[in-house]
Design a protein around this motif. Structure first.
Motif, mmCIF file in Angstrom:
data_model
loop_
_atom_site.group_PDB
_atom_site.id
_atom_site.type_symbol
_atom_site.label_atom_id
_atom_site.label_comp_id
_atom_site.label_asym_id
_atom_site.label_seq_id
_atom_site.Cartn_x
_atom_site.Cartn_y
_atom_site.Cartn_z
ATOM 1 N N GLY A 149 74.714 129.050 58.076
ATOM 2 C CA GLY A 149 73.285 128.902 57.800
ATOM 3 C C GLY A 149 72.763 129.989 56.878
ATOM 4 O O GLY A 149 71.997 129.718 55.949
ATOM 5 N N ALA A 150 73.195 131.234 57.105
ATOM 6 C CA ALA A 150 72.745 132.351 56.264
ATOM 7 C C ALA A 150 73.266 132.195 54.829
ATOM 8 O O ALA A 150 72.536 132.457 53.864
ATOM 9 N N CYS A 151 74.519 131.757 54.687
ATOM 10 C CA CYS A 151 75.094 131.534 53.343
ATOM 11 C C CYS A 151 74.387 130.375 52.639
ATOM 12 O O CYS A 151 74.152 130.429 51.425
ATOM 13 N N LEU A 152 74.037 129.331 53.409
ATOM 14 C CA LEU A 152 73.316 128.201 52.821
ATOM 15 C C LEU A 152 71.934 128.625 52.339
ATOM 16 O O LEU A 152 71.449 128.135 51.311
ATOM 17 N N ALA A 153 71.299 129.549 53.057
ATOM 18 C CA ALA A 153 69.995 130.063 52.626
ATOM 19 C C ALA A 153 70.103 130.726 51.257
ATOM 20 O O ALA A 153 69.265 130.511 50.377
ATOM 21 N N SER A 154 71.144 131.511 51.057
ATOM 22 C CA SER A 154 71.374 132.154 49.763
ATOM 23 C C SER A 154 71.629 131.114 48.677
ATOM 24 O O SER A 154 71.084 131.205 47.573
ATOM 25 N N LEU A 155 72.432 130.108 49.004
ATOM 26 C CA LEU A 155 72.725 129.034 48.049
ATOM 27 C C LEU A 155 71.450 128.308 47.631
ATOM 28 O O LEU A 155 71.208 128.085 46.433
ATOM 29 N N CYS A 156 70.622 127.953 48.604
ATOM 30 C CA CYS A 156 69.371 127.232 48.305
ATOM 31 C C CYS A 156 68.418 128.093 47.481
ATOM 32 O O CYS A 156 67.824 127.617 46.502
ATOM 33 N N TRP A 157 68.261 129.371 47.868
ATOM 34 C CA TRP A 157 67.296 130.233 47.194
ATOM 35 C C TRP A 157 67.680 130.475 45.748
ATOM 36 O O TRP A 157 66.865 130.283 44.840
ATOM 37 N N PHE A 158 68.908 130.905 45.504
ATOM 38 C CA PHE A 158 69.295 131.253 44.138
ATOM 39 C C PHE A 158 69.483 130.014 43.261
ATOM 40 O O PHE A 158 69.265 130.078 42.049
ATOM 41 N N SER A 159 69.847 128.882 43.867
ATOM 42 C CA SER A 159 69.908 127.631 43.098
ATOM 43 C C SER A 159 68.515 127.225 42.644
ATOM 44 O O SER A 159 68.310 126.828 41.492
ATOM 45 N N ALA A 160 67.542 127.358 43.547
ATOM 46 C CA ALA A 160 66.157 127.013 43.197
ATOM 47 C C ALA A 160 65.590 128.003 42.192
ATOM 48 O O ALA A 160 64.916 127.622 41.223
#
Length: 198
Positions: A149-160
């Protein structure tokens, strides 16, 4: 799912709060400067640090069990302090993410090295990802789901942040929106701190 959701919310709350890195990423992305490279470097660095944090604390639990309560209460204290800071920013309304409109575009290699330097030379990155996320993650019933979940948060934030830079520039420069976001962050971090304390 609870561990996954906790990981996502804690990860997002802390990653978004790292101001210098986000301003640089947004500024570069607004100029169209190797956005894919920037996103990849930031996401991979975050993922590596998060995994290191969660599983290094787990090793400490096995080798030195008396340190576990110390790490847990340190995590509670840090979460409470960050929640207080977010609540203060929400009350004062001084938050906004302002990108630099004048950016020099470099080669993808130089951009990647700069992204690495801005990410890994920032002491707050280690404090947030390794120490804080690690201590919270190791206390979860499912540390793997928390880490995911924490890694997915990073993926979503920096992708956006890299992919939607022109639109996000307007949204992120609004103090009112940041007040609402900071208020939400304060509530989430307080709730997680209380859960960890109990």
């Amino acid at each position: 799912m609870l561990s996954f959701f906790t990981g996502f919310t804690v990860g997002l709350s802390l990653i978004v709060a790292i101001g210098a890195q986000n301003i640089w990423v947004l500024s570069q992305s607004m100029a169209g400067a190797n956005r894919l490279v920037i996103a990849a470097v930031c996401i991979l660095c975050d993922a590596a640090l998060i995994v290191t944090g969660v599983y290094s604390v787990q090793l400490i639990q096995q080798w030195l069990p008396p340190l576990v309560p110390v790490l847990t209460w340190a995590g509670v204290a840090m979460l409470s302090w960050l929640a207080f800071g977010a609540a203060q920013r929400a009350w004062q309304g001084q938050g906004a993410l302002l990108a630099n409109s004048r950016v020099q575009v470099h080669s993808w290699q130089k951009t990647a090295l700069t992204a690495l330097a801005i990410t890994l030379l920032n002491p707050h990155v280690y404090l947030d990802t390794v120490v804080l996320i690690g201590s919270v993650g190791s206390a979860q019933s499912e540390p793997f789901c928390f880490t995911l979940g924490a890694c997915l948060a990073s993926l979503c934030w920096f992708s956006a942040l890299t992919g939607l830079a022109p639109k996000l520039k307007v949204w992120l420069s609004s103090p009112l929106r940041w007040r609402l976001f900071d208020a939400l962050v304060a509530l989430v971090l307080t709730g997680i701190a209380l859960k960890l304390a109990v």
